[in-house]
Design a protein around this motif. Structure first.
Motif, PDB file in Angstrom:
ATOM      1  N   MET A 110       0.756  -1.246   0.185  1.00  0.00           N
ATOM      2  CA  MET A 110       0.223   0.029  -0.147  1.00  0.00           C
ATOM      3  C   MET A 110       1.106   1.226   0.216  1.00  0.00           C
ATOM      4  O   MET A 110       1.134   2.248  -0.967  1.00  0.00           O
ATOM      5  N   ILE A 111       1.287   1.962   0.703  1.00  0.00           N
ATOM      6  CA  ILE A 111       2.877   2.886   0.728  1.00  0.00           C
ATOM      7  C   ILE A 111       3.608   3.190  -0.429  1.00  0.00           C
ATOM      8  O   ILE A 111       3.642   3.833  -0.440  1.00  0.00           O
ATOM      9  N   GLY A 112       4.219   1.390  -0.837  1.00  0.00           N
ATOM     10  CA  GLY A 112       5.157   1.160  -1.872  1.00  0.00           C
ATOM     11  C   GLY A 112       3.886   2.287  -3.513  1.00  0.00           C
ATOM     12  O   GLY A 112       4.813   2.690  -3.760  1.00  0.00           O
ATOM     13  N   ARG A 113       3.144   1.697  -3.366  1.00  0.00           N
ATOM     14  CA  ARG A 113       2.207   2.028  -4.522  1.00  0.00           C
ATOM     15  C   ARG A 113       1.765   3.397  -4.442  1.00  0.00           C
ATOM     16  O   ARG A 113       1.253   3.921  -4.825  1.00  0.00           O
TER      17      ARG A 113
ATOM     18  N   THR B 210      -3.192   5.116   9.725  1.00  0.00           N
ATOM     19  CA  THR B 210      -5.033   5.125   9.613  1.00  0.00           C
ATOM     20  C   THR B 210      -5.079   5.715   8.781  1.00  0.00           C
ATOM     21  O   THR B 210      -4.447   7.239   9.045  1.00  0.00           O
ATOM     22  N   ILE B 211      -6.338   5.511   7.918  1.00  0.00           N
ATOM     23  CA  ILE B 211      -6.762   4.209   7.782  1.00  0.00           C
ATOM     24  C   ILE B 211      -6.258   3.254   6.552  1.00  0.00           C
ATOM     25  O   ILE B 211      -6.037   3.970   5.673  1.00  0.00           O
ATOM     26  N   ARG B 212      -5.657   2.506   6.923  1.00  0.00           N
ATOM     27  CA  ARG B 212      -4.849   1.641   5.941  1.00  0.00           C
ATOM     28  C   ARG B 212      -5.882   1.092   4.479  1.00  0.00           C
ATOM     29  O   ARG B 212      -7.393   0.567   4.958  1.00  0.00           O
ATOM     30  N   PRO B 213      -6.167   1.449   3.358  1.00  0.00           N
ATOM     31  CA  PRO B 213      -7.069   1.091   3.085  1.00  0.00           C
ATOM     32  C   PRO B 213      -7.022  -0.307   2.089  1.00  0.00           C
ATOM     33  O   PRO B 213      -5.689  -1.096   2.637  1.00  0.00           O
ATOM     34  N   GLY B 214      -7.814  -1.062   1.457  1.00  0.00           N
ATOM     35  CA  GLY B 214      -8.074  -1.830   1.054  1.00  0.00           C
ATOM     36  C   GLY B 214      -8.375  -3.732   2.197  1.00  0.00           C
ATOM     37  O   GLY B 214      -9.449  -3.024   3.437  1.00  0.00           O
ATOM     38  N   LYS B 215      -7.827  -4.905   2.248  1.00  0.00           N
ATOM     39  CA  LYS B 215      -8.788  -5.418   3.118  1.00  0.00           C
ATOM     40  C   LYS B 215      -7.738  -5.784   4.095  1.00  0.00           C
ATOM     41  O   LYS B 215      -6.786  -5.670   4.433  1.00  0.00           O
ATOM     42  N   PRO B 216      -8.140  -6.730   5.893  1.00  0.00           N
ATOM     43  CA  PRO B 216      -7.095  -6.584   6.883  1.00  0.00           C
ATOM     44  C   PRO B 216      -5.737  -7.039   6.493  1.00  0.00           C
ATOM     45  O   PRO B 216      -5.975  -8.250   5.913  1.00  0.00           O
ATOM     46  N   ASN B 217      -4.942  -6.752   6.623  1.00  0.00           N
ATOM     47  CA  ASN B 217      -3.592  -7.721   6.932  1.00  0.00           C
ATOM     48  C   ASN B 217      -3.477  -8.427   7.935  1.00  0.00           C
ATOM     49  O   ASN B 217      -4.207  -8.470   9.517  1.00  0.00           O
ATOM     50  N   ALA B 218      -2.407  -9.072   8.093  1.00  0.00           N
ATOM     51  CA  ALA B 218      -1.641  -9.538   9.774  1.00  0.00           C
ATOM     52  C   ALA B 218      -0.877  -8.927  10.862  1.00  0.00           C
ATOM     53  O   ALA B 218      -1.049  -9.478  11.756  1.00  0.00           O
ATOM     54  N   ALA B 219      -1.379  -7.920  10.751  1.00  0.00           N
ATOM     55  CA  ALA B 219      -0.815  -6.449  11.734  1.00  0.00           C
ATOM     56  C   ALA B 219      -1.886  -6.639  12.612  1.00  0.00           C
ATOM     57  O   ALA B 219      -2.317  -6.716  12.807  1.00  0.00           O
TER      58      ALA B 219
END
Length: 328
Positions: free
Chosen positions: A11-14, A181-190
């Motif tokens: 996400m951050i890379g994109r 926050t808020i991270r877009p997309g689906k939940p990750n393992a964090a």
């Protein structure tokens, strides 16, 4: 200028790639080439200069050497596995989070043996390098005593970045990112994912689970702020950093309850009513050892900026990810 982004598919890379494409320059130098790499192929980009998309895992021996052979001028090292996954899989956490950084730094050093080479390396560290007990606000002189494997891995990387910079092998800047926050997309393992989930899902009419109490306090910044941190670090006069190459950047100290009230102000009771309390003792225990507040004077003095309210963080998500609209 040749820019290498490691972790470009995330996400951050994109978002970082998009911001750099829009700007077209860093520190007054035009971008002529991108190398985008990750363990999955990064998305193709529309760029007039040279572009290379590479599938690579820098935690494997020899992979970083291949990437550095092209002698990029600016390197963003964003690749990592997240906190929950690093805690659950000890070997994987150290291989990816620590070995990847070590191999990258060593590849840069060895390239400099052939001919002078001193790239800027911007590294994403984490506030997980700090462990309880905490002062009211963690200042720039507070010591690192991480309470998780993830935090330990990031702390080791910070020390390596300091030492390789001190020896003149690399021009490094480390950024201790707040929880984004808020991270877009689906939940990750964090393990920290619920901070985003309890806002992101209700904003589109979906239920979300809250595993901790509403009085839990934490340190936040938006994805937009995170990109600002990285691009500012790329242009920073590093002579002002001295031997301390990693910075705790600005953010917002907010409780979960305050998050929810910000959601209520922006999106109303209907969104808030979609949050369900489902306590999770494992997450509760992990959160108890996380930093809650920072006094980021050093980074602020160097020009780093973040949001001033949680309402602003929510509105940024609505603007950047939802097309300005709320609801499912």
């Amino acid at each position: 200028m040749h820019i290498l982004i490691i972790g470009a598919a995330g996400m951050i890379g994109r978002k970082l790639t998009s911001a750099l494409l829009k700007s077209g320059q860093v520190g007054g130098k035009a971008i002529s080439k991108f190398t985008l790499t990750d363990v999955v192929e990064p998305a193709k980009i529309d760029f007039n200069g040279d572009v290379a998309t590479v599938v690579s895992d820098v935690s494997l021996p020899g992979e970083a050497t291949k990437l550095i052979a092209a002698r990029p001028d600016l390197i963003f090292h964003l690749a990592a596995i997240v906190s929950g996954e690093a805690e659950a899989d000890f070997d994987k956490g150290y291989r990816i989070n620590m070995d990847g950084m070590r191999f990258l730094l060593e590849a840069i050093r060895q390239e400099g043996v052939k001919a002078p080479y001193l790239p800027r390396l911007v590294f994403t560290s984490s506030i997980a390098v700090f462990g309880a007990p905490f002062p009211e606000a963690i200042g720039d002189e507070f010591f690192n005593t991480p309470l998780t494997s993830y935090g330990t891995q990031k702390a080791i990387c910070e020390l390596l970045l300091n030492d390789y910079s001190r020896k003149g092998f690399v021009d490094g800047v480390g950024i201790r990112l707040p929880t984004i926050t808020i991270r877009p997309g689906k939940p990750n393992a964090a393990a920290s994912g619920f901070f985003s989930n309890i806002l992101r899902e209700p904003l589109v009419g979906q239920e979300a689970v809250l595993p901790v109490s509403k009085d839990v306090r934490h340190w936040f910044a938006s994805p937009r702020a995170a990109i600002g941190f990285l691009t500012h670090a790329a242009e920073l006069d590093t002579s002002k950093l001295g031997w301390r190459r990693t910075l705790s950047v600005p953010g917002l100290s907010t409780t979960v309850g305050e998050e929810i009230e910000a959601l209520r102000r922006v999106a109303g009771d209907k969104a808030v009513n979609l949050i369900k309390d489902v306590p999770d003792q494992k997450i509760i225990s992990m959160v108890a050892g996380w930093p809650r507040n920072f006094d980021a004077k050093r980074a602020i003095g160097l020009g780093f900026k973040a949001e001033q309210s949680f309402d602003e963080i929510i509105r940024i998500h609505i603007e950047d990810e939802l097309g300005g609209k709320i609801g499912g």
